[in-house]
Write a protein that holds these residues in place. Structure first.
Motif, short mmCIF file in Angstrom:
data_model
loop_
_atom_site.label_atom_id
_atom_site.label_comp_id
_atom_site.label_asym_id
_atom_site.label_seq_id
_atom_site.Cartn_x
_atom_site.Cartn_y
_atom_site.Cartn_z
N ALA A 1 4.36 14.83 -0.46
CA ALA A 1 3.56 13.52 -1.03
C ALA A 1 4.65 12.71 -1.53
N GLU A 2 5.71 13.53 -2.32
CA GLU A 2 6.52 12.48 -3.05
C GLU A 2 7.80 11.90 -2.32
N ALA A 3 8.26 12.56 -1.25
CA ALA A 3 9.36 12.12 -0.52
C ALA A 3 9.25 12.59 0.94
N GLY A 4 9.98 12.08 1.72
CA GLY A 4 9.98 12.35 3.09
C GLY A 4 8.89 11.90 3.90
N ASN A 5 8.11 11.09 3.52
CA ASN A 5 6.92 10.43 4.27
C ASN A 5 7.11 9.28 4.69
N ALA A 6 8.25 8.64 4.48
CA ALA A 6 8.64 7.54 4.91
C ALA A 6 9.23 7.50 6.33
N GLY A 7 9.15 6.62 7.12
CA GLY A 7 9.94 6.62 8.50
C GLY A 7 9.33 7.45 9.58
N HIS A 8 10.29 7.68 10.65
CA HIS A 8 9.72 8.32 11.93
C HIS A 8 10.33 9.81 11.96
N CYS A 9 9.61 10.29 12.89
CA CYS A 9 10.12 11.94 12.99
C CYS A 9 9.68 12.26 14.59
N VAL A 10 10.35 13.29 14.92
CA VAL A 10 9.78 14.03 15.95
C VAL A 10 9.51 15.42 15.45
N ALA A 11 8.45 16.26 15.99
CA ALA A 11 8.05 17.38 15.46
C ALA A 11 7.63 18.41 16.64
N ASN A 12 7.68 19.53 16.20
CA ASN A 12 7.01 20.80 17.11
C ASN A 12 5.93 21.22 16.11
N LEU A 13 4.76 21.34 16.51
CA LEU A 13 3.65 22.06 15.81
C LEU A 13 3.23 23.26 16.71
N SER A 14 3.50 24.44 16.10
CA SER A 14 3.08 25.64 16.87
C SER A 14 1.96 26.33 16.26
N TYR A 15 1.14 27.09 16.89
CA TYR A 15 -0.07 27.72 16.37
C TYR A 15 -0.71 28.68 17.52
N VAL A 16 -1.22 29.69 16.90
CA VAL A 16 -1.85 30.68 17.70
C VAL A 16 -3.66 30.62 17.52
N TYR A 17 -4.26 30.60 18.45
CA TYR A 17 -5.55 30.72 18.08
C TYR A 17 -6.19 31.65 19.16
N ASN A 18 -7.46 31.95 18.96
CA ASN A 18 -8.55 32.74 20.10
C ASN A 18 -9.12 31.79 20.86
N HIS A 19 -8.86 32.00 22.02
CA HIS A 19 -9.35 30.90 22.91
C HIS A 19 -10.88 31.24 23.29
N HIS A 20 -11.37 32.33 22.77
CA HIS A 20 -12.89 32.93 22.86
C HIS A 20 -13.53 31.91 21.57
N ALA A 21 -12.85 31.62 20.72
CA ALA A 21 -13.70 31.24 19.53
C ALA A 21 -14.50 29.99 19.96
N ARG A 22 -15.69 29.57 19.55
CA ARG A 22 -16.66 28.82 20.06
C ARG A 22 -16.21 27.34 19.81
N ASP A 23 -16.04 26.78 21.26
CA ASP A 23 -15.37 25.39 21.44
C ASP A 23 -14.18 25.09 20.62
N LEU A 24 -13.57 25.98 20.40
CA LEU A 24 -12.08 25.82 19.54
C LEU A 24 -10.90 25.05 20.71
N ALA A 25 -10.87 25.50 21.87
CA ALA A 25 -9.87 24.99 22.69
C ALA A 25 -10.30 23.41 23.06
N GLU A 26 -11.66 23.43 23.27
CA GLU A 26 -11.98 21.87 23.33
C GLU A 26 -11.87 20.86 22.29
N ARG A 27 -11.88 21.58 20.83
CA ARG A 27 -11.73 20.92 19.72
C ARG A 27 -10.39 20.46 19.59
N LEU A 28 -9.45 21.37 19.89
CA LEU A 28 -7.91 21.34 19.95
C LEU A 28 -7.56 19.99 20.75
N THR A 29 -8.22 20.12 21.95
CA THR A 29 -7.59 19.12 22.96
C THR A 29 -8.10 17.92 22.58
#
Length: 163
Positions: free
Chosen positions: A47-75
């Motif tokens: 919050a204090e620093a690093g929120n100005a300007g632009h970036c490129v980023a890689n967001l990685s996560y694991v999820y259970n595709h059987h979880a109710r509507d989760l894949a659709e929510r993520l998409t």
């Protein structure tokens, strides 16, 4: 002192107890307090620093595709932020779990907010973001092959990682 109660599945509780033992905590409460302090400090720094300007980023996560509507929510979240989402890679880990890696670009604070919202979805686990600050420059020059009739110069963004 305020008392809170949390529920953990058995496997996560066992893993947490093993972490507590390895790190030498006397009890779960001390470990949870340290984890919360660490997370809150990281949030303060963001919050204090690093929120100005632009970036490129890689967001990685694991999820259970059987979880109710989760894949659709993520998409849907990714579609709602199509201006940030460059590409997504999806890998099947086993019969239940998937790993996704999303390449993002945009204002640092907006990318962080998107990553926080996505990883907060119920059923998403092991979310992690790697952010690289970039300098943004408009460029008006051609790259390689262009189809017949295309203009010689096209305006597009170049994103140069900051040193």
């Amino acid at each position: 002192m305020e008392r809170i109660t949390i529920s953990l599945d058995e496997a996560l509780a066992r893993e947490f107890d093993a972490l507590i033992e390895r790190r030498g905590y006397k009890n779960r409460s001390e470990a949870v307090r340290d984890l919360l302090r660490e997370h809150l400090e990281a949030a303060r720094q963001r919050a204090e620093a690093g929120n100005a300007g632009h970036c490129v980023a890689n967001l990685s996560y694991v999820y259970n595709h059987h979880a109710r509507d989760l894949a659709e929510r993520l998409t849907s979240l990714q579609h709602d932020h199509h201006d940030l989402t460059v590409a997504t890679m999806h890998a099947h880990l086993d019969h239940d779990n998937c790993l996704e890696s999303v390449i993002l670009r945009g204002p640092v604070s907006v990318v962080r907010d998107f990553a926080d919202a996505l990883t907060a979805e119920r059923g998403v686990r092991h979310g992690q973001i790697n952010i690289v600050s970039v300098e943004v420059a408009n460029s008006a020059h051609a790259h390689g092959y262009r189809p017949r009739g295309a203009m010689a110069k096209a305006s597009h963004l170049h994103l140069k990682p900051k040193d």
